[in-house]
Scaffold this motif. Sequence first.
Motif, PDB file in Angstrom:
ATOM      1  N   LEU A 105      -3.226   5.657   5.018  1.00 21.99           N
ATOM      2  CA  LEU A 105      -2.821   5.850   3.623  1.00 21.99           C
ATOM      3  C   LEU A 105      -1.531   6.655   3.561  1.00 21.99           C
ATOM      4  O   LEU A 105      -0.595   6.288   2.840  1.00 21.99           O
ATOM      5  CB  LEU A 105      -3.926   6.573   2.852  1.00 21.99           C
ATOM      6  CG  LEU A 105      -3.535   7.146   1.481  1.00 21.99           C
ATOM      7  CD1 LEU A 105      -3.259   6.021   0.479  1.00 21.99           C
ATOM      8  CD2 LEU A 105      -4.608   8.081   0.946  1.00 21.99           C
ATOM      9  N   PHE A 106      -1.474   7.745   4.314  1.00 27.62           N
ATOM     10  CA  PHE A 106      -0.275   8.585   4.307  1.00 27.62           C
ATOM     11  C   PHE A 106       0.952   7.804   4.782  1.00 27.62           C
ATOM     12  O   PHE A 106       2.045   7.947   4.219  1.00 27.62           O
ATOM     13  CB  PHE A 106      -0.479   9.802   5.207  1.00 27.62           C
ATOM     14  CG  PHE A 106      -1.509  10.787   4.701  1.00 27.62           C
ATOM     15  CD1 PHE A 106      -1.833  10.854   3.361  1.00 27.62           C
ATOM     16  CD2 PHE A 106      -2.145  11.646   5.582  1.00 27.62           C
ATOM     17  CE1 PHE A 106      -2.785  11.757   2.886  1.00 27.62           C
ATOM     18  CE2 PHE A 106      -3.090  12.557   5.123  1.00 27.62           C
ATOM     19  CZ  PHE A 106      -3.400  12.618   3.780  1.00 27.62           C
ATOM     20  N   SER A 107       0.760   6.998   5.824  1.00 27.21           N
ATOM     21  CA  SER A 107       1.884   6.210   6.363  1.00 27.21           C
ATOM     22  C   SER A 107       2.419   5.229   5.330  1.00 27.21           C
ATOM     23  O   SER A 107       3.619   4.919   5.308  1.00 27.21           O
ATOM     24  CB  SER A 107       1.438   5.449   7.612  1.00 27.21           C
ATOM     25  OG  SER A 107       1.107   6.347   8.652  1.00 27.21           O
ATOM     26  N   ALA A 108       1.537   4.733   4.469  1.00 23.65           N
ATOM     27  CA  ALA A 108       1.956   3.796   3.422  1.00 23.65           C
ATOM     28  C   ALA A 108       2.486   4.533   2.189  1.00 23.65           C
ATOM     29  O   ALA A 108       3.478   4.118   1.579  1.00 23.65           O
ATOM     30  CB  ALA A 108       0.777   2.912   3.023  1.00 23.65           C
ATOM     31  N   LEU A 109       1.824   5.625   1.833  1.00 16.38           N
ATOM     32  CA  LEU A 109       2.151   6.329   0.590  1.00 16.38           C
ATOM     33  C   LEU A 109       3.463   7.113   0.671  1.00 16.38           C
ATOM     34  O   LEU A 109       4.283   7.058  -0.265  1.00 16.38           O
ATOM     35  CB  LEU A 109       1.000   7.268   0.216  1.00 16.38           C
ATOM     36  CG  LEU A 109       0.929   7.830  -1.212  1.00 16.38           C
ATOM     37  CD1 LEU A 109      -0.448   8.390  -1.506  1.00 16.38           C
ATOM     38  CD2 LEU A 109       1.973   8.881  -1.484  1.00 16.38           C
ATOM     39  N   ASN A 110       3.692   7.841   1.751  1.00 14.34           N
ATOM     40  CA  ASN A 110       4.848   8.734   1.812  1.00 14.34           C
ATOM     41  C   ASN A 110       6.198   8.035   1.627  1.00 14.34           C
ATOM     42  O   ASN A 110       7.032   8.502   0.851  1.00 14.34           O
ATOM     43  CB  ASN A 110       4.822   9.540   3.114  1.00 14.34           C
ATOM     44  CG  ASN A 110       3.790  10.647   3.066  1.00 14.34           C
ATOM     45  OD1 ASN A 110       3.395  11.098   1.994  1.00 14.34           O
ATOM     46  ND2 ASN A 110       3.341  11.097   4.236  1.00 14.34           N
ATOM     47  N   PRO A 111       6.453   6.911   2.295  1.00 19.98           N
ATOM     48  CA  PRO A 111       7.730   6.222   2.056  1.00 19.98           C
ATOM     49  C   PRO A 111       7.842   5.726   0.615  1.00 19.98           C
ATOM     50  O   PRO A 111       8.937   5.760   0.032  1.00 19.98           O
ATOM     51  CB  PRO A 111       7.684   5.048   3.041  1.00 19.98           C
ATOM     52  CG  PRO A 111       6.705   5.448   4.083  1.00 19.98           C
ATOM     53  CD  PRO A 111       5.681   6.259   3.381  1.00 19.98           C
ATOM     54  N   LYS A 112       6.742   5.265   0.043  1.00 19.15           N
ATOM     55  CA  LYS A 112       6.766   4.801  -1.341  1.00 19.15           C
ATOM     56  C   LYS A 112       6.981   5.961  -2.307  1.00 19.15           C
ATOM     57  O   LYS A 112       7.671   5.824  -3.327  1.00 19.15           O
ATOM     58  CB  LYS A 112       5.457   4.079  -1.682  1.00 19.15           C
ATOM     59  CG  LYS A 112       5.271   2.758  -0.960  1.00 19.15           C
ATOM     60  CD  LYS A 112       6.342   1.758  -1.353  1.00 19.15           C
ATOM     61  CE  LYS A 112       6.100   0.410  -0.691  1.00 19.15           C
ATOM     62  NZ  LYS A 112       7.161  -0.595  -1.036  1.00 19.15           N
ATOM     63  N   LEU A 113       6.397   7.122  -1.992  1.00 20.47           N
ATOM     64  CA  LEU A 113       6.607   8.300  -2.814  1.00 20.47           C
ATOM     65  C   LEU A 113       8.069   8.738  -2.758  1.00 20.47           C
ATOM     66  O   LEU A 113       8.663   9.093  -3.787  1.00 20.47           O
ATOM     67  CB  LEU A 113       5.697   9.439  -2.328  1.00 20.47           C
ATOM     68  CG  LEU A 113       5.819  10.780  -3.048  1.00 20.47           C
ATOM     69  CD1 LEU A 113       5.568  10.638  -4.549  1.00 20.47           C
ATOM     70  CD2 LEU A 113       4.871  11.805  -2.428  1.00 20.47           C
ATOM     71  N   ALA A 114       8.654   8.674  -1.572  1.00 19.37           N
ATOM     72  CA  ALA A 114      10.067   9.020  -1.425  1.00 19.37           C
ATOM     73  C   ALA A 114      10.941   8.053  -2.232  1.00 19.37           C
ATOM     74  O   ALA A 114      11.897   8.467  -2.905  1.00 19.37           O
ATOM     75  CB  ALA A 114      10.465   9.001   0.048  1.00 19.37           C
ATOM     76  N   GLU A 115      10.597   6.774  -2.185  1.00 14.79           N
ATOM     77  CA  GLU A 115      11.339   5.775  -2.976  1.00 14.79           C
ATOM     78  C   GLU A 115      11.210   6.054  -4.469  1.00 14.79           C
ATOM     79  O   GLU A 115      12.178   5.944  -5.223  1.00 14.79           O
ATOM     80  CB  GLU A 115      10.809   4.369  -2.671  1.00 14.79           C
ATOM     81  CG  GLU A 115      11.241   3.790  -1.350  1.00 14.79           C
ATOM     82  CD  GLU A 115      10.688   2.384  -1.156  1.00 14.79           C
ATOM     83  OE1 GLU A 115      10.369   1.715  -2.168  1.00 14.79           O
ATOM     84  OE2 GLU A 115      10.545   1.956   0.010  1.00 14.79           O
ATOM     85  N   PHE A 116      10.002   6.421  -4.885  1.00 14.94           N
ATOM     86  CA  PHE A 116       9.735   6.719  -6.289  1.00 14.94           C
ATOM     87  C   PHE A 116      10.616   7.870  -6.767  1.00 14.94           C
ATOM     88  O   PHE A 116      11.202   7.818  -7.856  1.00 14.94           O
ATOM     89  CB  PHE A 116       8.259   7.062  -6.459  1.00 14.94           C
ATOM     90  CG  PHE A 116       7.844   7.397  -7.863  1.00 14.94           C
ATOM     91  CD1 PHE A 116       7.748   6.411  -8.838  1.00 14.94           C
ATOM     92  CD2 PHE A 116       7.560   8.711  -8.227  1.00 14.94           C
ATOM     93  CE1 PHE A 116       7.367   6.718 -10.139  1.00 14.94           C
ATOM     94  CE2 PHE A 116       7.179   9.028  -9.517  1.00 14.94           C
ATOM     95  CZ  PHE A 116       7.082   8.032 -10.481  1.00 14.94           C
ATOM     96  N   VAL A 117      10.719   8.902  -5.942  1.00 17.02           N
ATOM     97  CA  VAL A 117      11.547  10.060  -6.293  1.00 17.02           C
ATOM     98  C   VAL A 117      13.029   9.671  -6.308  1.00 17.02           C
ATOM     99  O   VAL A 117      13.782  10.102  -7.192  1.00 17.02           O
ATOM    100  CB  VAL A 117      11.297  11.221  -5.305  1.00 17.02           C
ATOM    101  CG1 VAL A 117      12.283  12.361  -5.551  1.00 17.02           C
ATOM    102  CG2 VAL A 117       9.866  11.740  -5.451  1.00 17.02           C
TER     103      VAL A 117
END
Length: 253
Positions: A105-117
């Motif tokens: 989950l972290f491996s998928a979420l963190n890059p997407k969270l960075a993109e969101f920001v």
Amino acid sequence: MKDLKKEVTEFICKFAEEYQKENNLPDIWREPVVGFGDANDEYFANLKNVVTEVHKLPQFFIPDAKTVISYFVPFKEELAATNIDVEGNYASAEWAKAYTDTNNLFSALNPKLAEFVKDMGYDAAVPYDISMMKDILMSSWSQKHVAVGCGVGTFGLNHLLITERGCCGRISSIVTTLPVEPTKRYETENCLFKREGKCKKCVERCFSGALTEVENDFDRFHCRKICQETEKLYNEECCGKCDTGLPCSHQIP
């Protein structure tokens, strides 16, 4: 005016919920606890003295970093219950799978969270090259210490983070230039032993003896040896006895 902290928190919570459904995973997670730390706070610089001299600063990842976003994904009580009475004192199969699923989950979420920001107009980076150093069994970016700095929780006698939703779960983080008000850090201990001098249930649950009732007396090498026994069964280093079946497993006691 946009509430940037609220938007980030909602993104993390929604992503975790949708990830579970899209990947047909067991329903094991509760709503994440999200905190925001001032990247220029002396607390983070002092981690070189508290954790290891090679602990990275937020500015290692982004030179003009302003904020560290840390989040804790708590496990549900039903999952924790599987890990309490297991033959041979191994972690349960369900617990080991939860570790794997949460790391994914972290491996998928963190890059997407960075993109969101970044879509908000700010820079963001996922901490990298932070794997545990085998000679000292510490990371150059300690997720637990970072989480304390972001107001997510405080350390328990079990050396785990105790959040408003307990210590039973996993932590991750990113670094960003997002300008937000830091989450207020806890001024009192969430650990019952540290706060009132009683409990010590986690020490009782640690069958290996890696934990003792002395706060900083933790044999991390022996702890890892026990976790590696579970790895032989489920290909995941874990144990989890010291954060299940406790007053602080799912809440602040």
